[in-house]
Write an enzyme that holds these catalytic residues in place. Structure first.
Site, PDB file in Angstrom:
ATOM      1  N   ASP A 172       1.153  -1.527   0.363  1.00  0.00           N
ATOM      2  CA  ASP A 172      -0.194   0.082   0.348  1.00  0.00           C
ATOM      3  C   ASP A 172       0.963   1.166  -0.421  1.00  0.00           C
ATOM      4  O   ASP A 172       1.521   1.477   0.704  1.00  0.00           O
ATOM      5  CB  ASP A 172      -0.700  -0.182   0.975  1.00  0.00           C
ATOM      6  CG  ASP A 172      -1.695  -0.968   1.315  1.00  0.00           C
ATOM      7  OD1 ASP A 172      -2.881  -1.535   0.188  1.00  0.00           O
ATOM      8  OD2 ASP A 172      -2.418  -1.006   2.294  1.00  0.00           O
ATOM      9  N   GLU A 229      -9.181   0.629  -4.600  1.00  0.00           N
ATOM     10  CA  GLU A 229      -8.014   1.269  -3.502  1.00  0.00           C
ATOM     11  C   GLU A 229      -6.844   1.587  -4.880  1.00  0.00           C
ATOM     12  O   GLU A 229      -6.166   1.029  -5.562  1.00  0.00           O
ATOM     13  CB  GLU A 229      -7.434  -0.215  -3.396  1.00  0.00           C
ATOM     14  CG  GLU A 229      -8.763  -0.226  -2.384  1.00  0.00           C
ATOM     15  CD  GLU A 229      -8.427  -1.130  -1.271  1.00  0.00           C
ATOM     16  OE1 GLU A 229      -7.157  -1.734  -0.819  1.00  0.00           O
ATOM     17  OE2 GLU A 229      -8.738  -2.127  -0.306  1.00  0.00           O
ATOM     18  N   TRP A 249      -4.509   3.030  -3.605  1.00  0.00           N
ATOM     19  CA  TRP A 249      -3.191   2.359  -3.162  1.00  0.00           C
ATOM     20  C   TRP A 249      -2.544   1.578  -3.153  1.00  0.00           C
ATOM     21  O   TRP A 249      -1.732   0.775  -2.637  1.00  0.00           O
ATOM     22  CB  TRP A 249      -3.193   3.151  -1.980  1.00  0.00           C
ATOM     23  CG  TRP A 249      -4.281   2.724  -0.933  1.00  0.00           C
ATOM     24  CD1 TRP A 249      -4.136   0.644   0.059  1.00  0.00           C
ATOM     25  CD2 TRP A 249      -5.308   3.136  -0.304  1.00  0.00           C
ATOM     26  NE1 TRP A 249      -5.009   0.986   0.182  1.00  0.00           N
ATOM     27  CE2 TRP A 249      -6.818   1.503  -0.112  1.00  0.00           C
ATOM     28  CE3 TRP A 249      -6.641   3.780  -0.437  1.00  0.00           C
ATOM     29  CZ2 TRP A 249      -7.587   1.823   0.738  1.00  0.00           C
ATOM     30  CZ3 TRP A 249      -7.637   3.880  -1.113  1.00  0.00           C
ATOM     31  CH2 TRP A 249      -8.470   2.759  -0.420  1.00  0.00           C
ATOM     32  N   HIS A 250      -3.469   0.252  -3.427  1.00  0.00           N
ATOM     33  CA  HIS A 250      -3.147  -1.162  -3.323  1.00  0.00           C
ATOM     34  C   HIS A 250      -2.225  -1.949  -4.660  1.00  0.00           C
ATOM     35  O   HIS A 250      -3.334  -1.442  -5.652  1.00  0.00           O
ATOM     36  CB  HIS A 250      -3.884  -2.076  -2.723  1.00  0.00           C
ATOM     37  CG  HIS A 250      -4.312  -3.771  -2.266  1.00  0.00           C
ATOM     38  ND1 HIS A 250      -3.627  -3.499  -1.493  1.00  0.00           N
ATOM     39  CD2 HIS A 250      -3.697  -4.615  -3.301  1.00  0.00           C
ATOM     40  CE1 HIS A 250      -3.883  -4.900  -1.809  1.00  0.00           C
ATOM     41  NE2 HIS A 250      -3.916  -5.602  -2.889  1.00  0.00           N
TER      42      HIS A 250
HETATM   43 ZN   LIG Z   1      -4.137  -2.756   0.340  1.00  0.00          ZN
END
Ligand SMILES: [Zn+2]
Length: 290
Positions: free
Chosen positions: A209, A255, A257-258
């Site tokens: 992340d 997401e 960030w992932h």
């Molecule tokens: Zn994550």
């Protein structure tokens, strides 16, 4: 003479009648054969229509009834999407009929809400990340670590400041995290944003992340760093794992960030395909590994 003529014409009439009966029989037999042929052709076409799925390399005979049901419920989806999604078990509720993940300790390892890691699975070759670019005390599998370092250095040269805030998470760490979420928000809510223990991709040791340094990760979507990642992450073997508008396939909200490490070659292929890792796995990786 008259008698002979009567006998002869009787014979001719009889022959004529026999001939007619014979002709009629042959004709109806031919018709029967034609009918049978016609029925066979209709049945073949029907079978093909019912099983247009079977033309796909990743078709699974045992899922045929589920493909048909899924198609009835989702008539706008392509054959490819139907077979892919059913093979991913997306016609079932998450966390039902789950299976242990395969391809452990490889870049192909698929973990989602249907494939889980054992509570004692710890990836091989975990290495500590340097605190100059990562939160202190966090680990990644060596190959992923080498590549995230390369990525962060090159990004820095482009004026980007990327920092790793989460990487490998053990089963027990995820267990605590998830249980706390459940305590605060309840199971239903917690399931929308957190993986249950064993089902977190972070346990693979192949996930980071990231944020713009010291910024909140929830804001990552709005940064130049995020756009840089979209453009370049695949060249370092990383893919955006839970993209926007793919929630129905990944079962996770977007997401920004992932990122998941899969190796450079595979990351570039997945990026070019515009598919999620789950879809790409079903279509191109699963059968190769069987
Ligand atoms: Zn994550």
């Amino acid at each position: 003479m008259k008698k002979i003529i009567i006998i002869l014409s009787s014979i001719i009439v009889i022959i004529f009648i026999i001939l007619m009966i014979f002709l009629f029989n042959t004709d109806s037999k031919n018709k029967d054969i034609d009918n049978v042929k016609e029925n066979e052709t209709t049945e073949n076409t029907k079978e093909k229509e019912n099983n247009e799925f079977s033309t796909l390399a990743y078709y699974k005979e045992e899922n045929l009834d589920r493909y048909k049901t899924y198609q009835t419920n989702n008539p706008d989806l392509s054959i490819e999407d139907i077979v892919t999604r059913v093979n991913l078990n997306l016609d079932k509720d998450v966390y039902t009929d789950t299976l242990p993940a395969i391809n452990l300790n490889t870049n192909y390892l698929l973990v989602n809400k249907f494939y889980y890691l054992d509570s004692n699975y710890i990836p091989e070759n975990l290495e500590l990340l340097d605190s100059s670019y990562a939160k202190s005390g966090i680990y990644l599998v060596k190959e992923a670590k080498d590549n995230i370092e390369r990525l962060i250095n090159d990004a820095k040269n482009d004026g980007m400041n990327i920092r790793v805030i989460s990487a490998y998470r053990s089963y027990s760490y995820q267990e605590n995290l998830y249980n706390n979420y459940v305590k605060n928000d309840g199971v239903e809510m917690a399931d929308t944003y957190s993986a249950r223990p064993g089902y977190s991709e972070h346990q693979t040791g192949l996930v980071v992340d990231v944020t713009r340094a010291y910024d909140n990760f929830n804001n990552f979507e709005n940064t130049d760093e995020y756009n840089w990642m979209l453009e370049n992450a695949a060249n370092y073997g990383f893919i955006l794992r839970y993209p926007k508008d793919k929630e129905d396939i990944t079962t996770y909200s977007f997401e920004a960030w992932h990122y998941r490490y899969v190796g450079v070659e595979l990351a570039q292929k997945i990026k070019a395909s515009n598919l999620t890792f789950d879809e790409y796995y079903i279509r191109y990786l699963e059968s190769d590994n069987n």
